[in-house]
Design a protein around this motif. Structure first.
Motif, mmCIF file in Angstrom:
data_model
loop_
_atom_site.group_PDB
_atom_site.id
_atom_site.type_symbol
_atom_site.label_atom_id
_atom_site.label_comp_id
_atom_site.label_asym_id
_atom_site.label_seq_id
_atom_site.Cartn_x
_atom_site.Cartn_y
_atom_site.Cartn_z
ATOM 1 N N THR A 115 -117.709 16.286 94.597
ATOM 2 C CA THR A 115 -117.991 17.486 93.809
ATOM 3 C C THR A 115 -117.732 18.831 94.412
ATOM 4 O O THR A 115 -118.564 18.995 95.524
ATOM 5 C CB THR A 115 -119.377 17.592 92.814
ATOM 6 N N GLU A 163 -120.766 10.034 92.608
ATOM 7 C CA GLU A 163 -119.520 9.725 92.249
ATOM 8 C C GLU A 163 -118.380 10.406 92.867
ATOM 9 O O GLU A 163 -118.430 11.622 92.258
ATOM 10 C CB GLU A 163 -119.192 9.613 90.585
ATOM 11 N N GLY A 164 -117.627 10.067 93.220
ATOM 12 C CA GLY A 164 -116.286 10.793 94.124
ATOM 13 C C GLY A 164 -117.037 11.747 94.798
ATOM 14 O O GLY A 164 -117.803 11.858 95.554
ATOM 15 N N ARG A 184 -104.388 20.634 93.551
ATOM 16 C CA ARG A 184 -104.838 19.395 94.686
ATOM 17 C C ARG A 184 -105.798 18.610 93.668
ATOM 18 O O ARG A 184 -105.755 17.439 94.258
ATOM 19 C CB ARG A 184 -105.504 20.101 95.775
ATOM 20 N N LEU A 185 -106.594 18.984 93.210
ATOM 21 C CA LEU A 185 -107.924 17.948 92.545
ATOM 22 C C LEU A 185 -106.998 17.501 91.155
ATOM 23 O O LEU A 185 -107.924 16.841 90.414
ATOM 24 C CB LEU A 185 -108.904 18.915 92.439
ATOM 25 N N VAL A 237 -114.354 14.456 91.342
ATOM 26 C CA VAL A 237 -113.032 14.332 91.903
ATOM 27 C C VAL A 237 -112.659 13.457 92.893
ATOM 28 O O VAL A 237 -113.640 12.904 93.712
ATOM 29 C CB VAL A 237 -112.447 15.977 92.355
ATOM 30 N N ASP A 238 -111.512 13.070 93.318
ATOM 31 C CA ASP A 238 -111.138 12.263 94.203
ATOM 32 C C ASP A 238 -111.686 12.590 95.600
ATOM 33 O O ASP A 238 -111.358 13.755 95.955
ATOM 34 C CB ASP A 238 -109.702 12.081 94.194
ATOM 35 N N ALA A 239 -112.494 11.956 96.228
ATOM 36 C CA ALA A 239 -113.096 12.465 97.527
ATOM 37 C C ALA A 239 -112.383 12.720 98.606
ATOM 38 O O ALA A 239 -112.442 13.674 99.410
ATOM 39 C CB ALA A 239 -114.175 11.299 98.128
ATOM 40 N N ALA A 240 -111.106 11.896 98.804
ATOM 41 C CA ALA A 240 -110.138 12.374 99.914
ATOM 42 C C ALA A 240 -109.332 13.405 99.591
ATOM 43 O O ALA A 240 -109.272 14.383 100.313
ATOM 44 C CB ALA A 240 -109.272 11.083 99.919
ATOM 45 N N ALA A 241 -108.886 13.619 98.414
ATOM 46 C CA ALA A 241 -108.256 15.106 97.873
ATOM 47 C C ALA A 241 -109.239 16.268 98.323
ATOM 48 O O ALA A 241 -108.848 17.248 98.756
ATOM 49 C CB ALA A 241 -107.959 15.001 96.292
ATOM 50 N N ARG A 257 -106.828 19.174 88.370
ATOM 51 C CA ARG A 257 -107.642 19.824 87.157
ATOM 52 C C ARG A 257 -107.397 21.110 86.615
ATOM 53 O O ARG A 257 -106.945 21.911 87.415
ATOM 54 C CB ARG A 257 -109.175 19.687 87.783
ATOM 55 N N GLU A 267 -111.910 16.516 100.233
ATOM 56 C CA GLU A 267 -112.025 16.284 101.851
ATOM 57 C C GLU A 267 -110.733 17.202 102.565
ATOM 58 O O GLU A 267 -110.748 18.097 103.325
ATOM 59 C CB GLU A 267 -111.984 15.018 102.449
#
Ligand code: G16
Length: 540
Positions: free
Chosen positions: A493, A490-491, A530-531, A419-423, A533, A425
């Protein structure tokens, strides 16, 4: 001839939960591996005069990396490197070799359960003289060295032939090529009742072990087939391949679906098991009965005395914090000390070294004991076989009896991968910021009783590790943990761990039993929105 090559720091060489893991293509970039290996040498105070162990799980780039590391060890004055034949060693076998040869440490090449191949992942980790993953003080020093590196040293020499067992010379350094299986198999034979397990197989008991085209194939063949007499077809996907046959060598019901199909089908064998890329994880499954890693750990804690190596009993037990409290119930009933550590096998090292814990385990399919300083896939399989040989019960019967005695901790982990790392975090930061005020708040159908950002003070050396996952308890005893994985490449988890206890009902589907906690997690963290998904990628 020793060459000194100028270089500059490369960003991001920070070891994660278990060493440095990156895409294979990144490790193949100019000086990437060399920079990190030199940083290991620098971070541990050099390798001059030292003895090291070296080997990997055979994934793409293993062969090239082994040659580079040997030349770099020789250039920096190492006395000897003990290397597995063809550059192969499972992680637990490497840990064992470090210990029995009293080496100063070892370099293990693996990205564990992550896929391999040219498009997959590669990894390098350093283990210390106790055979275990380097503790944080050491990995921090290695990372620090990687940010200051200006040069590395390497022998200008042809590649060595690692196909034959025996000694070879590389400059002043001895390279000892060893059979990767022999010492490990001998250790297993000491710990477990091979006579009883052999008798179990002779009685018609059937087994299917899935090596997932990874490192445990040769180990499983030698131990299960050659030494214990299981039929050859008991070991499937037994030939290690650089890309694991295109598979994802992670022993869980999702990625080991071929084995799961066999075990849940008609005419299933009595017992199924799988291990991962580097042989330290395990999955245990009976005919029609999957055993969660947390339950497996608890069953082993309750029954380890049936194996000769553990007949004296256990000094204590330990689990990672997100792992279910099924272990704690056994520990309480048996009067054993029980520790909860952050995620990462390295946190068990001090407890094992100090003799405070004999048995450790994690929800992430890792179980092991003080026989080495890594989790150990085949060890767990042999422990289960020993227990079944002693009890002469099916896996389902063992589980039913266990729950009847201790109750059942329903447990599941939901993973949102890549998933998007910033989201991710931000999700964690926002929830972390609210933890202080959550007690007494409603969360979906549940009410929060306590909420904390888990931190751990090592009882042996007093070192403190913070921000190890958000742990939220609910009325009625249910528990939720959220943390970000430290092993992905990647990104990000997001891992969401959920648990609830029942002392009466043992036959529910875990997802149904955990429905309230799943709803509470969504209410507290807003994961789906937020993610972006709809559902987790992996449900264990
Ligand atoms: C490693 C660590 C384990 C940890 C697992 C998952 O296992 O050794 O202690 O539980 O990663 O970590 P994370 O949740 O941070 O991804 P392995 O088998 O990958 O070496």
């Amino acid at each position: 001839m020793i060459q000194t090559i100028p270089t500059t720091p490369i960003d991001g060489q920070k070891p994660g939960t278990s060493g440095l893991r990156k895409k294979t293509a990144i490790f193949r970039q100019k000086h990437y591996l060399e920079n990190f290996v030199q940083s290991i040498w620098d971070g541990i105070g050099g390798v001059a005069g030292k003895v090291l162990v070296l080997g990997g799980d055979g994934r793409a780039f293993n062969r090239e990396a082994v040659q580079t590391i040997l030349k770099m060890a020789a250039a920096s004055g190492a006395a000897k490197v003990i290397v597995g034949q063809d550059g192969l060693l499972s992680t637990p076998a490497a840990s064992n070799l470090i210990r029995i040869r009293q080496a100063d440490g070892g370099v293990i090449l693996s990205a564990s359960h992550n896929p391999g191949g040219d498009d997959g992942d590669f990894g390098v980790k350093f283990n210390t003289a106790n055979g275990g993953p380097a503790p944080e003080g050491v990995t921090n020093a290695i990372f620090d060295a990687s940010t200051r590196i200006t040069e590395f040293h390497i022998m200008d020499a042809p590649d060595l032939d690692l196909g034959t067992v025996g000694d070879v010379q590389l400059g002043q350094m001895v390279v000892e090529v060893v059979d990767p299986v022999a010492d490990y198999a001998a250790l297993m034979e000491k710990l477990f009742d091979f006579t009883a397990i052999r008798a179990l197989f002779n009685s018609g008991f059937t087994l299917r072990f899935d090596a997932m085209h990874a490192i445990t194939g040769p180990y499983a063949r030698e131990i299960l087939v050659n030494r214990l007499g299981a039929p050859a077809e008991s070991v499937m996907n037994a030939v290690p391949l650089p890309d694991f046959g295109g598979g994802h060598p992670d022993p869980n019901p999702v990625w080991a679906h071929e084995l799961m199909g066999i075990m849940m089908g008609e005419n299933a064998p009595d017992f199924g098991a799988a291990s991962d890329g580097d042989g330290d994880r395990n999955m245990i499954v009976g005919r029609g009965a999957y055993v969660t890693p947390s339950d497996s750990l608890a069953v082993i804690a309750a029954n380890a005395h049936l194996a000769p190596g553990y007949a004296q009993g256990l000094a204590g037990v330990a689990r990672s914090m997100p792992t279910s409290a099924a272990l704690d119930r056994v520990a309480e009933a048996r009067g054993l000390p029980c520790y909860a550590t952050p995620t990462g096998w390295k946190f068990f090292g001090n407890l094992l070294d100090a003799g405070r814990a004999t048995l450790c385990g994690e929800e992430s399919a890792g179980t092991g004991s003080d026989h080495v300083r890594e989790k150990d896939g085949l060890w767990a399989v042999l422990m289960w076989l020993n227990i079944l040989a002693a009890k002469r019960q099916s896996v389902a019967e063992v589980m039913a009896a266990h729950w009847a005695e201790f109750g059942r901790n329903y447990y599941s982990r939901h993973d949102y991968e890549g998933v998007d790392a910033a989201a991710a975090e931000t999700l964690m930061d926002d929830l972390r910021a609210r933890l202080d005020k959550l007690a007494g708040e409603a969360a979906g159908p549940l009410t929060v009783t306590t909420a904390e950002d888990f931190s751990y003070t090592d009882p042996v050396d007093g070192s403190v590790t913070t921000r190890q996952g958000l742990q939220i308890m609910f009325d009625g005893g249910a528990r939720l943990v959220l943390r970000l994985s430290g092993t992905g490449t990647e990104g990000a988890t997001l891992r969401v761990y959920m648990e609830s206890f029942s002392g009466e009902r043992f036959d529910q589907d875990p997802q149904a039993a955990l429905a309230d906690v799943i709803a509470a997690a969504e209410a507290l963290a807003g994961i789906k929105a937020r993610l972006g998904r709809d559902a987790p990628d992996v449900v264990t």
